[in-house]
Enzyme design. Sequence first.
Site, short mmCIF file in Angstrom:
data_model
loop_
_atom_site.label_atom_id
_atom_site.label_comp_id
_atom_site.label_asym_id
_atom_site.label_seq_id
_atom_site.Cartn_x
_atom_site.Cartn_y
_atom_site.Cartn_z
N ASP A 397 0.59 8.49 3.29
CA ASP A 397 0.31 7.04 1.70
C ASP A 397 0.43 6.21 2.16
OD1 ASP A 397 1.83 9.80 0.33
OD2 ASP A 397 3.80 9.68 0.41
N ARG A 398 -0.43 5.75 0.78
CA ARG A 398 -1.35 3.85 0.93
C ARG A 398 0.50 3.09 1.85
NH1 ARG A 398 -3.85 0.53 -3.99
NH2 ARG A 398 -4.08 -1.17 -2.47
#
Length: 551
Positions: A397-398
């Site tokens: 995930d970012r």
Amino acid sequence: MTHIEEISGEILNASAMILGSDHDQDVTYWYEGRCPYSGEVLSLPRTLQSEAIAKVLMQELGCIYPHDIEGKMYGVLLAKSLTGKRVILKAFSGLLNGESQIEGWVPPIAGREKVAIEESITLSKLAIIKQELIELSKIPERLEYEKKLQEYELKFQVLRDQHQVSKQARQLRRTLNNSDLEDLDRESQLEKMARRNFKRDRDQVLLPLKEAISSADAKMQVLKKQRRELSRTLQTQMHSAYVLTNFAGETRSLRELITEGAMPTGMGDCCAPKLLYYAATNKLTPIAMSEFWWGSTSPDGYKIQGEFYGACVERCQPLMGFLLSGRRSPTAPHVFVSLVKRDLQIIHEDEHLIAIAKPAGLLSVPGRYLDTQDSVLSRLRQSLGEDKTLYPVHRLDRQTSGILLFARDLDSLRSLNHQFQQRQIHKIYEAVLSGRIDIEQGTIDLPLWGNPENRPFQQVDFERGKPSVTEFRLLENKENYSRIEFMPLTGRTHQLRVHSADSRGLGMTILGDRLYGCDAATDRLHLHARELTFIHPRSQELIHLQIPVPF
């Protein structure tokens, strides 16, 4: 320049030390546009300094609006006056609490006052339509229909189960030849008749409810069409009235600037155009700009509270070239290379693989939009050369930091994908929770489903969800927080975040996870991919990678 002096004193005070720092050139993103006259690419940076100023504004918004508010973009612009004094401007996109102009914020772009009466009338009509849509969506027949439908489905299932038992008994009696076949056929016919009667009675109750719901839905479609037409008419009037001025002193209407294609709704109401227009018309020189999302997550799930975003592709990007014209600005490429060198630590590299220590806040691979092109993969390609093949083996995930693995050829990619499918790759994450738990260890088995109408939010769903299994172990409890190890056995989107936050899992969000309900004041998601163990696709050697936890 009254709006400059009216800016919140809290922002000015908290930014006093920042303004004198040496972080002007710590660039995290470039706003860019091509000059419509010279063709030159013009740019304005987002820097660590402007992000720090924006975070002060976030704190102010959190105090003013402690509860959920409508999500929207906010922005700050760090600029310099003719006397050399640095000033800060702030803006919101669209309306804030139904108002277009609020003390302390930059005003709307010039021209809105020309259509103020039409706008007021249209907004009143839209408010009425909104209320009617809400009422139609909550008619009692909807709830009654769902309730009755569930009741009938349960009763019908019981009836079918009873008839199934009877059918099996009849088959046994047929086999033993100790019953009259006509009696058995009669029993079967009576049960079929009972099911038909049940369905008839059910439909008599449900049909009127269903008709009421269909009638309400039809009215909603008409109202939505009216809403679209009203909005489109108002936007057309605004686009003709709105005028923009750039740093060269040139003024154009939106209609003159966007000559091809349909103009998106809300164009000219975004933060960036408002900030740059105000700076240009007040003879301020922009230094850096930051835009962020605050409030409830955007309907498409793309924008999350507290995250920074670049110029939106549809509304802002087409205006950037004109707005930045007349401003002398540095170019971006040399800074991009420095970002590659500064942020991407290579922790393993050979002719078949490369493993990176991904920092939090950076995408694993480029997204669909212009402001999501910056990623580990794009930076690697920039650093190693566009001709070098790279294939992401998995993603983070970012907001998650940690080990990210890339294959340099298709055979290696296939081998590693096979290991993932066979659960032969071992991953260990470390996280800090937003509170304390007392369970020492365990396994969470909750299927996850991503509602396409609420992306990227994932939820536990035992009917539609995919199998999702996570093992965990408590490392320590310190003050009001628990530090924990996660060992995911499957790799679903947001798996660890949901298994942590859901009450059927740990019942405690990961610290900094705003998407799933953590409202603690922290600058990152406290989730880190600490270890990765796999078989090398060529040498068959066991590879164990581990990096320190940054929090």
